[in-house]
Design an enzyme around this catalytic site. Structure first.
Site, PDB file in Angstrom:
ATOM      1  N   ASP A 173       1.045  -1.057   0.050  1.00 11.42           N
ATOM      2  CA  ASP A 173       0.087   0.028   0.028  1.00 11.42           C
ATOM      3  C   ASP A 173       1.071   1.282   0.014  1.00 11.42           C
ATOM      4  O   ASP A 173       1.630   1.388   1.047  1.00 11.42           O
ATOM      5  CB  ASP A 173      -0.959  -0.012   1.273  1.00 11.42           C
ATOM      6  N   HIS A 174       1.017   1.808  -1.181  1.00  9.49           N
ATOM      7  CA  HIS A 174       2.217   2.775  -1.321  1.00  9.49           C
ATOM      8  C   HIS A 174       2.061   3.923  -0.249  1.00  9.49           C
ATOM      9  O   HIS A 174       3.030   4.654  -0.037  1.00  9.49           O
ATOM     10  CB  HIS A 174       2.330   3.356  -2.718  1.00  9.49           C
ATOM     11  N   HIS A 236      -5.523   2.592   1.181  1.00  3.08           N
ATOM     12  CA  HIS A 236      -5.082   3.936   1.520  1.00  3.08           C
ATOM     13  C   HIS A 236      -5.876   4.429   2.797  1.00  3.08           C
ATOM     14  O   HIS A 236      -5.227   4.641   3.966  1.00  3.08           O
ATOM     15  CB  HIS A 236      -4.887   4.958   0.531  1.00  3.08           C
TER      16      HIS A 236
HETATM   17  C1  BG6 Z   1      -3.599   4.715  -6.378  1.00  4.55           C
HETATM   18  C2  BG6 Z   1      -5.100   4.827  -6.959  1.00  4.55           C
HETATM   19  O1  BG6 Z   1      -3.861   3.630  -5.258  1.00  4.55           O
HETATM   20  O2  BG6 Z   1      -3.472   5.939  -5.371  1.00  4.55           O
HETATM   21  C3  BG6 Z   1      -5.281   5.830  -8.070  1.00  4.55           C
HETATM   22  O3  BG6 Z   1      -5.548   3.660  -7.856  1.00  4.55           O
HETATM   23  C4  BG6 Z   1      -4.835   7.391  -7.115  1.00  4.55           C
HETATM   24  O4  BG6 Z   1      -6.564   6.041  -8.285  1.00  4.55           O
HETATM   25  C5  BG6 Z   1      -3.565   7.177  -6.374  1.00  4.55           C
HETATM   26  O5  BG6 Z   1      -4.741   8.351  -7.948  1.00  4.55           O
HETATM   27  C6  BG6 Z   1      -3.321   8.265  -5.314  1.00  4.55           C
HETATM   28  O6  BG6 Z   1      -1.855   8.115  -5.095  1.00  4.55           O
HETATM   29  P1  BG6 Z   1      -0.910   9.347  -4.568  1.00  4.55           P
HETATM   30  O7  BG6 Z   1       0.051   8.988  -4.047  1.00  4.55           O
HETATM   31  O8  BG6 Z   1      -1.042  10.270  -5.932  1.00  4.55           O
HETATM   32  O9  BG6 Z   1      -1.805  10.198  -3.361  1.00  4.55           O
END
Ligand code: BG6
Length: 485
Positions: A173-174, A236
């Site tokens: 989960d980045h 997230h």
């Molecule tokens: C991803 C989603 O996991 O996270 C995207 O699939 C979203 O739809 C993105 O835009 C958002 O990531 P960050 O790091 O730009 O907030």
């Protein structure tokens, strides 16, 4: 709980968008800072027919485009490219895996990163198993989406578990790789002043917002089947909620931290068909204006009408001792007026104002943790407005502001994947999601979706560039709360 470093990183989906935008730049960053193990080889695979030289050229082009110019050094990039080799592979055909196995010695330590469509997870794992690319020294990282509901997520988890035990499975989960998200733990557990107040006796409510200005970004196939609840809340946002709400773990360690997070996820009160109308608002953007530019609606981008939600706002409750009666308002959407990820904690008002008879109004303290694009922690406290107070005493809210970018100006801002890839290479699963967490997340999300299907909830239209449907305002306002925009 750090394991041995691996000698090979095997990247599936190496020509994809994520690899170009995030994974290669992250690996470049680690290489440039001399954090990759010496001799680490990166074996890239994808379906396209390329050789090592042409993949290196593609990778260098991606680095040129996605690494910040002031950090990009062509000589360093060329040395990084030396680590790359390429094997063309169709993951649905077992034959290709033996060719891959000729290039890799799993006994010397191997980290595998699946950045492919989830439909390829099972055949890839089967191929890896038959080619002998599993075993004690092999770990597997998987990118989302890990299923589209609890049943499909279990199926993926079972397929993974047949070849990789949980301690060698790294679900990404980045958001957990983001510095400011980890800082939430530092704020809560490295300071003594917040934790005694961190409960229902002192906190009125919590808001978690992830606002994006982007639209569909050409991801029609995936996004239209997923929608905002599954794309953003399931992973997230529930992870952010778990970090805000969890009990103090005994250690910053994979077992302790994840044990505490999963308890929160399991304590989420199910949303039923009877209360979904009051607790959930879904929306879909129509045409509008973002940052001064006219943009089309979701259905225009998609090329057809759809009932997929691009916005969701909901009121969640954590049914445990610490959080009884404290609403957690979550809100996320595409094509909102600004990009902003933020956790907003509103404390309760003082029990009695000694200033009331002198005409002053007190407001509740607030803690605003900005995750992106600004990295900031702001504590809003009441202060007396200077003056002799002949016309009454005035109090004003003033921020105690910590701009993390300034406080740590001498540190390079890293992308989340640098942390996650290095932890994968070094075998530390603390910032990865455990199976029981992901399944608890799905269980709650499936309940929300089932409730809205039963109640016939439909996405309401909002104009691109607005903060979502007006019903989202009502969701909080009926409890006397305004969204922090
Ligand atoms: C991803 C989603 O996991 O996270 C995207 O699939 C979203 O739809 C993105 O835009 C958002 O990531 P960050 O790091 O730009 O907030």
């Amino acid at each position: 709980m750090i394991g041995d470093k691996v000698s090979t990183l095997l990247l599936f989906g190496a020509t994809g968008d994520l690899a170009h935008r995030m994974l290669l730049p992250a690996l470049y960053g680690l290489h440039a800072d001399e954090l990759l193990p010496e001799g680490l080889r990166i074996v890239a695979t994808a379906r396209s027919t390329l050789d090592d030289a042409s993949y290196r050229t593609t990778a260098l082009k991606a680095l040129g485009e996605h690494v910040p110019a002031d950090f990009f050094d062509p000589k360093v990039a060329a040395a990084f490219a030396e680590r790359l080799t390429y094997v063309a592979l169709d993951a649905t055909l077992p034959a290709g895996f033996s060719k891959l196995a000729e290039k890799i010695d799993p006994a010397a330590g191997l980290a595998i990163f699946l950045s492919t469509a989830p439909s390829l997870f099972e055949p890839t794992i089967a191929g890896l198993t038959s080619a002998g690319l599993t075993g004690d020294k092999v770990r597997l990282a998987l990118e989302k989406p890990l299923g589209s509901d609890l049943a499909s997520s279990r199926e993926i988890n079972d397929a993974v578990a047949a070849a990789f035990p949980e301690e060698r499975t790294f679900r990404i989960d980045h958001y957990l790789g983001k510095e400011t998200v980890q800082n939430l733990l530092a704020l809560r557990f490295a300071n003594s002043m917040f934790e005694p107040l961190w409960n229902s006796a002192h906190i009125d409510h919590v808001q978690i917002s992830v606002a994006e200005t982007v639209g569909l970004e050409g991801r029609t196939g995936y996004y239209d089947g997923a929608g905002a609840l599954r794309d953003m809340v399931q992973n997230h946002m529930l992870q952010l909620l778990a970090l805000v709400a969890m009990e103090p773990p005994a250690d910053f360690d994979a077992t302790e931290v994840r044990d505490e997070k999963v308890k929160v996820l399991r304590a989420l009160r199910p949303i039923t068909a009877a209360d979904v109308g009051r607790h959930v608002v879904i929306g879909q953007y129509g045409a509008g204006t973002i940052e001064g530019e006219a943009v089309g609606g979701y259905a225009d981008e998609l090329g057809q009408a759809s009932t997929t939600e691009t916005f969701v706002a909901l009121k969640a409750q954590v049914d445990n001792w610490r959080w009884a009666g404290v609403p957690f308002y979550l809100r996320t959407g595409k094509r909102l007026p600004e990009r902003k990820t933020e956790i907003y904690i509103q404390f309760k008002c003082v029990p009695h104002s000694i200033f009331a008879k002198r005409g002053a109004r007190t407001k509740a303290n607030k803690l605003v943790i900005s995750i992106q694009p600004d990295e900031n922690i702001e504590f809003r406290v009441m202060a007396k407005t200077p003056g002799l107070d002949r016309d009454g005493l005035r109090l004003r809210e003033v921020p105690l502001d910590i701009g993390l970018a300034n406080a740590f100006a001498d540190h390079r801002r890293r992308i989340a994947y640098e942390r996650l890839l290095l932890d994968l290479i070094e075998g530390d699963p603390t910032l990865f999601v455990r199976r029981d967490e992901v399944e608890a997340q799905w269980q709650w999300i499936d309940g929300v979706r089932a409730a809205w299907t039963e109640a016939g909830l439909k996405p309401q239209r909002y104009s691109a560039g607005s903060w979502g449907p007006s019903a989202a305002e009502e969701l909080t306002r009926c409890n006397g709360v305004e969204w922090h925009d």
